[in-house]
Design a protein around this motif. Structure first.
Motif, PDB file in Angstrom:
ATOM      1  N   LYS A   3       0.833  -1.214   0.046  1.00 53.00           N
ATOM      2  CA  LYS A   3      -0.036   0.066  -0.026  1.00 53.00           C
ATOM      3  C   LYS A   3       0.913   1.338   0.125  1.00 53.00           C
ATOM      4  O   LYS A   3       1.861   1.268   0.848  1.00 53.00           O
ATOM      5  CB  LYS A   3      -0.711   0.046   1.156  1.00 53.00           C
ATOM      6  CG  LYS A   3      -2.000   1.128   1.390  1.00 53.00           C
ATOM      7  CD  LYS A   3      -3.075   1.031   2.500  1.00 53.00           C
ATOM      8  CE  LYS A   3      -3.632   2.057   2.485  1.00 53.00           C
ATOM      9  NZ  LYS A   3      -4.640   2.107   3.874  1.00 53.00           N
ATOM     10  N   PRO A   4       0.587   1.996  -1.011  1.00 50.36           N
ATOM     11  CA  PRO A   4       1.463   3.425  -0.950  1.00 50.36           C
ATOM     12  C   PRO A   4       1.322   4.288   0.283  1.00 50.36           C
ATOM     13  O   PRO A   4       0.423   4.539   0.769  1.00 50.36           O
ATOM     14  CB  PRO A   4       1.081   4.244  -2.043  1.00 50.36           C
ATOM     15  CG  PRO A   4       0.188   3.211  -3.146  1.00 50.36           C
ATOM     16  CD  PRO A   4      -0.462   2.191  -2.132  1.00 50.36           C
ATOM     17  N   ASP A   5       2.761   4.816   0.741  1.00 47.75           N
ATOM     18  CA  ASP A   5       2.730   5.633   1.777  1.00 47.75           C
ATOM     19  C   ASP A   5       2.438   7.210   1.340  1.00 47.75           C
ATOM     20  O   ASP A   5       1.770   8.093   2.247  1.00 47.75           O
ATOM     21  CB  ASP A   5       4.106   5.537   2.435  1.00 47.75           C
ATOM     22  CG  ASP A   5       3.976   4.262   3.133  1.00 47.75           C
ATOM     23  OD1 ASP A   5       3.505   3.671   3.679  1.00 47.75           O
ATOM     24  OD2 ASP A   5       5.298   3.512   2.931  1.00 47.75           O
ATOM     25  N   ILE A   6       2.880   7.417   0.195  1.00 47.29           N
ATOM     26  CA  ILE A   6       2.846   8.740  -0.443  1.00 47.29           C
ATOM     27  C   ILE A   6       2.562   8.587  -2.134  1.00 47.29           C
ATOM     28  O   ILE A   6       2.907   7.526  -2.259  1.00 47.29           O
ATOM     29  CB  ILE A   6       4.125   9.655  -0.334  1.00 47.29           C
ATOM     30  CG1 ILE A   6       5.287   8.916  -0.883  1.00 47.29           C
ATOM     31  CG2 ILE A   6       4.489   9.782   1.096  1.00 47.29           C
ATOM     32  CD1 ILE A   6       6.705   9.665  -0.992  1.00 47.29           C
ATOM     33  N   VAL A   7       2.254   9.772  -2.696  1.00 44.82           N
ATOM     34  CA  VAL A   7       1.868   9.897  -4.035  1.00 44.82           C
ATOM     35  C   VAL A   7       2.746  10.839  -4.597  1.00 44.82           C
ATOM     36  O   VAL A   7       2.644  12.054  -4.363  1.00 44.82           O
ATOM     37  CB  VAL A   7       0.540   9.970  -4.271  1.00 44.82           C
ATOM     38  CG1 VAL A   7       0.096  10.043  -5.806  1.00 44.82           C
ATOM     39  CG2 VAL A   7      -0.337   8.957  -3.611  1.00 44.82           C
TER      40      VAL A   7
ATOM     41  N   HIS B 199      -5.805   8.664 -19.319  1.00 45.57           N
ATOM     42  CA  HIS B 199      -5.724   7.362 -18.801  1.00 45.57           C
ATOM     43  C   HIS B 199      -4.480   8.002 -17.540  1.00 45.57           C
ATOM     44  O   HIS B 199      -3.534   8.715 -17.782  1.00 45.57           O
ATOM     45  CB  HIS B 199      -5.155   6.388 -19.348  1.00 45.57           C
ATOM     46  CG  HIS B 199      -5.352   5.204 -18.555  1.00 45.57           C
ATOM     47  ND1 HIS B 199      -6.222   4.514 -18.000  1.00 45.57           N
ATOM     48  CD2 HIS B 199      -4.027   4.350 -18.100  1.00 45.57           C
ATOM     49  CE1 HIS B 199      -5.789   3.423 -17.605  1.00 45.57           C
ATOM     50  NE2 HIS B 199      -4.711   3.396 -17.582  1.00 45.57           N
ATOM     51  N   VAL B 200      -4.629   7.494 -16.382  1.00 48.21           N
ATOM     52  CA  VAL B 200      -3.846   7.581 -15.119  1.00 48.21           C
ATOM     53  C   VAL B 200      -3.233   6.172 -14.892  1.00 48.21           C
ATOM     54  O   VAL B 200      -4.032   5.429 -14.402  1.00 48.21           O
ATOM     55  CB  VAL B 200      -4.458   8.382 -13.965  1.00 48.21           C
ATOM     56  CG1 VAL B 200      -3.239   8.375 -12.933  1.00 48.21           C
ATOM     57  CG2 VAL B 200      -4.957   9.752 -14.375  1.00 48.21           C
ATOM     58  N   ASN B 201      -1.984   6.031 -14.985  1.00 52.20           N
ATOM     59  CA  ASN B 201      -1.284   4.891 -14.493  1.00 52.20           C
ATOM     60  C   ASN B 201      -0.789   4.962 -13.244  1.00 52.20           C
ATOM     61  O   ASN B 201      -0.327   5.912 -12.791  1.00 52.20           O
ATOM     62  CB  ASN B 201      -0.103   4.506 -15.814  1.00 52.20           C
ATOM     63  CG  ASN B 201      -0.535   4.281 -17.010  1.00 52.20           C
ATOM     64  OD1 ASN B 201      -1.741   3.671 -17.208  1.00 52.20           O
ATOM     65  ND2 ASN B 201       0.116   4.509 -17.980  1.00 52.20           N
ATOM     66  N   HIS B 202      -0.794   3.810 -12.519  1.00 51.04           N
ATOM     67  CA  HIS B 202      -0.245   3.686 -11.204  1.00 51.04           C
ATOM     68  C   HIS B 202       0.972   2.814 -11.188  1.00 51.04           C
ATOM     69  O   HIS B 202       0.761   1.485 -11.452  1.00 51.04           O
ATOM     70  CB  HIS B 202      -1.376   3.329 -10.180  1.00 51.04           C
ATOM     71  CG  HIS B 202      -2.301   4.223  -9.904  1.00 51.04           C
ATOM     72  ND1 HIS B 202      -2.364   5.226  -8.753  1.00 51.04           N
ATOM     73  CD2 HIS B 202      -3.687   4.497 -10.585  1.00 51.04           C
ATOM     74  CE1 HIS B 202      -3.598   5.699  -8.847  1.00 51.04           C
ATOM     75  NE2 HIS B 202      -4.270   5.362 -10.019  1.00 51.04           N
TER      76      HIS B 202
END
Length: 444
Positions: free
Chosen positions: A80-84, A105-108
């Motif tokens: 799980k990400p802590d920051i973006v 589109h937004v890629n992660h």
């Protein structure tokens, strides 16, 4: 005609003498080679030193390295990400300059990262002293993170110690790592002195562990050779459910047991067949793993030993899980008596081979110590705990080769004792070491 026969006899006699001489030389050479090979092929040889015949994974001469066929594998779970962190926002097309609007589109891309090591800090700790005007008492107040002596802080001491004894790095590499990561310039001699100071602060905890082991109901112990300034010493390990103590001594005899466990030890010692143990106490459980390995190794070399090895393996399979309810002493006595009778039946057979006779004598000599785990709850039938405790020391022995002097042995036994014990207790070695240093500093 008689003269021709005599000449033939003389020639044959000389030939026989030559063959007898060659046979004696070959026997001596064979005995020497067997002796040298015994270091690689015996019941106590670790897998890393054994010599295996060439064989393939499939038996058809073709080798397939990597994972076994049919292995499903395991994918690393996505954290799980802590920051973006977002990329640069683009308003217009790079080619024609037209407005882009919202992204189509937004890629992660979830990536695990570590922070860069922080540069060293130089801290000025203020200590306050008072002299009571009423009674003359001298009072000192020191910050808990400030060492009572030396110019290196708790984090430096902790990380340097773990780099030496957990990461197994040489002193020179530790000095280079501290310089590269933190900008802290030290010499290899300084690194050694840091570990010496840490071991001195940990010594009270070491002695507390020794006292706790002396009161234990069951202790698993083993020893292995070490070199100190090129001379033969012995590294002893004493381990229980929650503690492991290491001691480096010149002796492999009973006096080490008296020193570590006390003049009288009331618990049970689980060990191999080394004689000083039985000279020290009669409350012993001898290791079945050693016995079965030696029996199997002997059976692979001598056909006469095969029935004995099979019988011992069958016996162990039958008794290795003693009844949980041992409230009936008569039932336990019957089980032990039947097991002893079976073992002695096979150990007293008239074997012809010297090696098998010696092995049978070893079984008979330890007959009172093979079944303690049945009569005493909490005792394991093997000494695998102590052997596992020795493995890290064996690896480090291959790296360092020898200790320079007694100072090095004291540092090693103290710090390795604490690291092994903290791990047994489920503690983080870094946090436990820092907390222990703070506790010892506050005493001074």
């Amino acid at each position: 005609m008689q003269e021709v026969t005599c000449r033939n006899c003389e020639r044959l006699q000389r030939r026989v003498e030559e063959l007898e001489h060659q046979n004696a030389e070959l026997k001596a050479e064979n005995a020497q080679l067997k002796s040298r090979l015994a270091a690689y092929e015996n019941s106590n040889t670790p897998p890393s030193r054994r010599i295996y015949p060439s064989r393939s994974h499939t038996g058809c001469g073709k080798r397939f390295p990597g994972r076994p066929r049919g292995h499903r594998g395991k994918t690393r779970p996505k954290p799980k990400p802590d920051i973006v962190k977002a990329a640069e926002w683009r308003d217009r097309c790079e080619r024609c300059g037209a407005p882009l609007g919202e992204p189509s589109h937004v890629n992660h891309r979830v990536v695990e990262e570590i922070s860069n090591p922080s540069p060293r800090q130089v801290i000025d700790f203020l200590e306050f002293e008072w002299n009571c005007r009423a009674c003359g008492t001298h009072t000192v107040s020191r910050h808990p993170d400030c060492p009572p002596d030396g110019r290196f802080g708790k984090n430096v001491l902790t990380q340097t110690t773990l780099m030496k004894f957990e990461e197994r790095l040489p002193l020179q590499k530790i000095a280079e790592g501290l310089e590269r990561q933190y900008g802290l310039t030290v010499t290899p001699a300084t690194v050694l002195d840091i570990t010496r100071r840490v071991s001195d602060w940990l010594r009270p905890e070491y002695e507390a562990i020794q006292e706790k082991i002396q009161r234990s109901r069951v202790v698993y112990t083993d020893e292995t050779g070490e070199k100190v300034d090129g001379e033969k010493y012995w590294l002893w390990c004493f381990t229980t459910d929650t503690d492991t103590l290491t001691a480096v001594r010149r002796s492999r005899g009973k006096k080490v047991l008296k020193e570590i466990l006390g003049e009288v030890f009331k618990g049970v010692i689980v060990c191999d067949g080394w004689k000083p143990y039985s000279n020290y106490t009669n409350r012993i459980q001898r290791c079945w793993a050693h016995l079965l390995r030696e029996a199997k190794c002997l059976a692979e070399q001598i056909d006469e030993a095969k029935p004995l090895s099979e019988a011992l393996h069958r016996l162990y399979s039958r008794i290795k899980d003693p009844p949980e309810d041992r409230s009936s002493p008569d039932e336990v006595k019957r089980l032990v008596k039947a097991a002893k009778r079976t073992m002695m039946h096979w150990a007293r057979r008239p074997y012809k081979t010297d090696e098998v006779r010696r092995f049978a004598a070893k079984i008979r000599n330890g007959i009172d110590h093979w079944f303690t785990f049945i009569t005493t709850p909490g005792v394991e039938p093997t000494n695998n705990r102590a052997e596992r405790a020795l493995r890290e020391h064996v690896v480090q022995r291959k790296i360092i080769g020898t200790f320079r002097n007694g100072k090095g042995t004291r540092i090693h036994e103290t710090i390795m004792t604490m690291l092994a014990t903290w791990k047994q207790r489920g503690l983080n070695p870094s946090n436990a070491l820092a907390e222990t240093l703070t506790k010892e500093w506050m005493k001074s």
